[in-house]
Design a protein around this motif. Structure first.
Motif, PDB file in Angstrom:
ATOM      1  N   TRP A  48      27.212   7.564 -19.205  1.00 37.29           N
ATOM      2  CA  TRP A  48      26.594   7.148 -18.298  1.00 37.29           C
ATOM      3  C   TRP A  48      26.081   8.424 -17.363  1.00 37.29           C
ATOM      4  O   TRP A  48      26.879   8.985 -16.733  1.00 37.29           O
ATOM      5  CB  TRP A  48      27.204   6.108 -17.496  1.00 37.29           C
ATOM      6  CG  TRP A  48      26.294   5.270 -16.601  1.00 37.29           C
ATOM      7  CD1 TRP A  48      25.725   4.194 -16.650  1.00 37.29           C
ATOM      8  CD2 TRP A  48      26.275   5.739 -15.060  1.00 37.29           C
ATOM      9  NE1 TRP A  48      25.218   3.688 -15.594  1.00 37.29           N
ATOM     10  CE2 TRP A  48      25.285   4.605 -14.388  1.00 37.29           C
ATOM     11  CE3 TRP A  48      26.675   6.595 -14.337  1.00 37.29           C
ATOM     12  CZ2 TRP A  48      25.045   4.464 -13.228  1.00 37.29           C
ATOM     13  CZ3 TRP A  48      26.141   6.874 -12.854  1.00 37.29           C
ATOM     14  CH2 TRP A  48      25.453   5.614 -12.367  1.00 37.29           C
ATOM     15  N   THR A  49      24.869   8.479 -17.096  1.00 35.88           N
ATOM     16  CA  THR A  49      24.216   9.506 -15.843  1.00 35.88           C
ATOM     17  C   THR A  49      23.298   8.639 -15.098  1.00 35.88           C
ATOM     18  O   THR A  49      22.528   7.725 -15.617  1.00 35.88           O
ATOM     19  CB  THR A  49      23.778  10.573 -16.581  1.00 35.88           C
ATOM     20  OG1 THR A  49      22.682  10.466 -17.430  1.00 35.88           O
ATOM     21  CG2 THR A  49      24.853  11.133 -17.831  1.00 35.88           C
ATOM     22  N   PHE A  50      23.229   9.369 -13.883  1.00 34.72           N
ATOM     23  CA  PHE A  50      22.057   8.948 -13.079  1.00 34.72           C
ATOM     24  C   PHE A  50      21.984  10.007 -12.078  1.00 34.72           C
ATOM     25  O   PHE A  50      22.917  10.516 -11.578  1.00 34.72           O
ATOM     26  CB  PHE A  50      22.392   7.751 -12.258  1.00 34.72           C
ATOM     27  CG  PHE A  50      21.274   7.067 -11.428  1.00 34.72           C
ATOM     28  CD1 PHE A  50      20.582   6.009 -12.201  1.00 34.72           C
ATOM     29  CD2 PHE A  50      21.055   7.656 -10.378  1.00 34.72           C
ATOM     30  CE1 PHE A  50      19.680   5.697 -11.438  1.00 34.72           C
ATOM     31  CE2 PHE A  50      19.997   6.783  -9.523  1.00 34.72           C
ATOM     32  CZ  PHE A  50      19.289   5.936 -10.152  1.00 34.72           C
ATOM     33  N   THR A  51      20.609  10.451 -12.059  1.00 43.24           N
ATOM     34  CA  THR A  51      20.392  11.695 -10.953  1.00 43.24           C
ATOM     35  C   THR A  51      19.931  10.858  -9.578  1.00 43.24           C
ATOM     36  O   THR A  51      19.094  10.153  -9.777  1.00 43.24           O
ATOM     37  CB  THR A  51      19.397  12.464 -11.662  1.00 43.24           C
ATOM     38  OG1 THR A  51      19.870  12.951 -12.988  1.00 43.24           O
ATOM     39  CG2 THR A  51      18.802  13.549 -10.733  1.00 43.24           C
ATOM     40  N   ASP A  52      20.368  11.507  -8.715  1.00 43.31           N
ATOM     41  CA  ASP A  52      20.273  10.936  -7.425  1.00 43.31           C
ATOM     42  C   ASP A  52      18.863  11.469  -6.599  1.00 43.31           C
ATOM     43  O   ASP A  52      18.221  12.618  -7.303  1.00 43.31           O
ATOM     44  CB  ASP A  52      21.363  10.762  -6.189  1.00 43.31           C
ATOM     45  CG  ASP A  52      21.639  12.114  -5.825  1.00 43.31           C
ATOM     46  OD1 ASP A  52      21.219  13.168  -6.267  1.00 43.31           O
ATOM     47  OD2 ASP A  52      22.802  12.059  -5.088  1.00 43.31           O
ATOM     48  N   ASP A  53      18.677  11.148  -5.418  1.00 37.58           N
ATOM     49  CA  ASP A  53      17.493  11.782  -4.503  1.00 37.58           C
ATOM     50  C   ASP A  53      17.823  13.052  -4.000  1.00 37.58           C
ATOM     51  O   ASP A  53      16.991  13.755  -3.301  1.00 37.58           O
ATOM     52  CB  ASP A  53      17.025  10.973  -3.737  1.00 37.58           C
ATOM     53  CG  ASP A  53      16.405   9.536  -4.312  1.00 37.58           C
ATOM     54  OD1 ASP A  53      15.940   9.419  -5.359  1.00 37.58           O
ATOM     55  OD2 ASP A  53      16.173   8.484  -3.635  1.00 37.58           O
ATOM     56  N   ARG A  54      19.215  13.696  -4.023  1.00 37.90           N
ATOM     57  CA  ARG A  54      19.227  15.055  -3.843  1.00 37.90           C
ATOM     58  C   ARG A  54      19.260  15.856  -4.837  1.00 37.90           C
ATOM     59  O   ARG A  54      19.556  17.105  -4.774  1.00 37.90           O
ATOM     60  CB  ARG A  54      20.797  14.985  -3.503  1.00 37.90           C
ATOM     61  CG  ARG A  54      21.184  13.925  -2.235  1.00 37.90           C
ATOM     62  CD  ARG A  54      22.738  14.093  -1.743  1.00 37.90           C
ATOM     63  NE  ARG A  54      23.338  13.397  -3.052  1.00 37.90           N
ATOM     64  CZ  ARG A  54      24.658  13.720  -3.140  1.00 37.90           C
ATOM     65  NH1 ARG A  54      25.595  13.926  -2.399  1.00 37.90           N
ATOM     66  NH2 ARG A  54      25.355  12.936  -4.293  1.00 37.90           N
ATOM     67  N   GLY A  55      18.964  15.227  -6.078  1.00 38.49           N
ATOM     68  CA  GLY A  55      18.747  16.193  -7.258  1.00 38.49           C
ATOM     69  C   GLY A  55      20.230  16.417  -8.064  1.00 38.49           C
ATOM     70  O   GLY A  55      20.297  17.015  -8.943  1.00 38.49           O
ATOM     71  N   GLU A  56      21.039  15.550  -7.699  1.00 38.69           N
ATOM     72  CA  GLU A  56      22.509  15.728  -8.209  1.00 38.69           C
ATOM     73  C   GLU A  56      22.699  14.536  -9.294  1.00 38.69           C
ATOM     74  O   GLU A  56      22.389  13.517  -9.001  1.00 38.69           O
ATOM     75  CB  GLU A  56      23.334  15.762  -7.103  1.00 38.69           C
ATOM     76  CG  GLU A  56      23.311  16.781  -5.979  1.00 38.69           C
ATOM     77  CD  GLU A  56      24.455  16.827  -4.824  1.00 38.69           C
ATOM     78  OE1 GLU A  56      25.541  16.369  -5.148  1.00 38.69           O
ATOM     79  OE2 GLU A  56      24.159  17.644  -4.201  1.00 38.69           O
ATOM     80  N   ARG A  57      23.480  14.966 -10.038  1.00 36.82           N
ATOM     81  CA  ARG A  57      23.653  14.007 -11.642  1.00 36.82           C
ATOM     82  C   ARG A  57      25.057  13.575 -11.503  1.00 36.82           C
ATOM     83  O   ARG A  57      25.879  14.463 -11.538  1.00 36.82           O
ATOM     84  CB  ARG A  57      23.138  14.807 -12.777  1.00 36.82           C
ATOM     85  CG  ARG A  57      23.124  13.874 -13.999  1.00 36.82           C
ATOM     86  CD  ARG A  57      22.564  14.673 -15.170  1.00 36.82           C
ATOM     87  NE  ARG A  57      22.381  14.510 -16.247  1.00 36.82           N
ATOM     88  CZ  ARG A  57      21.373  13.967 -16.791  1.00 36.82           C
ATOM     89  NH1 ARG A  57      20.238  14.082 -15.982  1.00 36.82           N
ATOM     90  NH2 ARG A  57      21.040  13.113 -17.730  1.00 36.82           N
ATOM     91  N   ALA A  58      25.200  12.429 -11.536  1.00 37.85           N
ATOM     92  CA  ALA A  58      26.551  11.876 -11.645  1.00 37.85           C
ATOM     93  C   ALA A  58      26.703  11.563 -13.042  1.00 37.85           C
ATOM     94  O   ALA A  58      25.694  10.837 -13.734  1.00 37.85           O
ATOM     95  CB  ALA A  58      26.590  10.551 -11.155  1.00 37.85           C
TER      96      ALA A  58
END
Length: 343
Positions: A48-58
């Motif tokens: 599972w991955t998701f890239t947030d609005d800071r440009g950081e990827r979990a």
């Protein structure tokens, strides 16, 4: 961080407080959001991955099932159908009398662990005890997560990946769409009637506000917040809801001497009448002074909008969901339609 009362979003500076689219349209929307963030999110099983609005990827080995979120983030996700993964919240969760704070929306906070109820109250031991797999929060300025204390953020971030959704200086649709995308990645069904009906109501309300603003050209509106010492005139170029209201044609007053972050102008009470408004949208959060609190101030009583009885509640931190924002648009449309020139 001092407690209430505060100006809108003043935690940013650490100085104050703190048409209906259907299922197909929602699917297209989420596809666009995924492409924009470069996400490869799986609702069930697998990485599972998701890239947030800071440009950081979990990135996780499996979809997170234990999510801790700022109350505003939790409220938005809950409206989109994420009802079984949120285990803890922080931020204004309960009022002094023990009742849920309006900012939590429909989230059943009594069933969750509250790890902090005000700015600076983030109990790291409680957080760790929840075995968090993901932390979710708003981002208003830069890459700072709202209500995550700067002095302990490294310890907090070491316990679980974090995601930040931009809720400042962007129009209202953007954070709603991003929270929808994150909710879908967490397994929510955006084709559920509750979600599609809320979106239909939102779109209808937006058009009603557009029509009301067009019909009432010249009606001046000021978004503001009151504290014991200062009157804050908010900048409609920074608050996400105000940006959207202005796009729909609402004639919002733009202060000419805003603070460093650009969210508001600080006015002494002697200068509270600098901007002549017909309607005042007054910060209704628990940490800000309300009309009954301001009644003793002559400068407040002398404002044209106050004399005309045209002061209406304003939530500078709306629930970033269709369900959360549709009533706000409906109420503002009614206000604009019925208000009289007062300034």
């Amino acid at each position: 961080m001092p407690q209430a009362p505060i100006p809108p979003l003043s935690t940013l500076s650490r100085r104050g407080l703190l048409a209906a689219g259907g299922a197909a349209a929602l699917g297209a929307l989420l596809g666009a959001c995924g492409e924009d963030g470069g996400d490869t999110a799986a609702a069930e099983g697998g990485a599972w991955t998701f890239t947030d609005d800071r440009g950081e990827r979990a990135a996780l080995k499996a979809p997170p099932r234990r999510v801790v979120a700022y109350v505003g983030s939790a409220a938005a996700l809950y409206d989109f159908g994420v009802t079984d993964r949120i285990v803890g919240v922080y931020g204004p969760a309960k009022r002094a009398d023990g009742s849920p704070d309006p900012q939590v929306g429909e989230v059943p906070v009594d069933r969750l662990t509250i790890i902090g109820n005000a700015y600076g109250e983030f109990n790291i031991e409680k957080y760790a005890g929840l075995r968090p797999e993901l932390l979710v929060d708003h981002v208003f300025v830069g890459k700072d997560l709202f209500y995550v204390p700067a002095e302990s953020k490294d310890k907090i971030f070491a316990l679980a990946p974090s995601l930040g959704i931009s809720t400042g200086a962007v129009s209202l649709r953007r954070p709603i769409e991003r929270y929808a995308a994150l909710a879908a990645a967490l397994g929510a069904d955006l084709n559920a009637p509750k979600v599609t009906q809320a979106k239909a109501r939102f779109e209808k309300a937006a058009e009603e506000l557009r029509a009301a603003a067009r019909a009432r050209g010249g009606l001046k509106v000021l978004a503001a917040s009151g504290s014991p010492d200062l009157f804050y005139a908010s900048n409609p170029g920074k608050n996400t809801d105000l940006i959207f209201f202005k796009e729909l044609g609402v004639d919002l007053i733009v202060p000419d001497k805003v603070s460093k972050e650009g969210y508001f102008e600080e006015l002494s009470w002697e200068n509270a009448g600098k901007y002549r408004a017909d309607v005042i949208l007054l910060d209704s959060r628990t940490q800000a002074l309300q009309p009954k609190d301001l009644a003793a101030k002559p400068a407040w009583r002398d404002l044209p909008a106050v004399k005309a009885g045209q002061v209406v509640p304003w939530q500078p931190e709306p629930r970033f969901s269709y369900a959360g924002c549709a009533p706000i648009l409906e109420d503002l449309a009614k206000t604009v339609r019925t208000a009289k020139k007062a300034g």
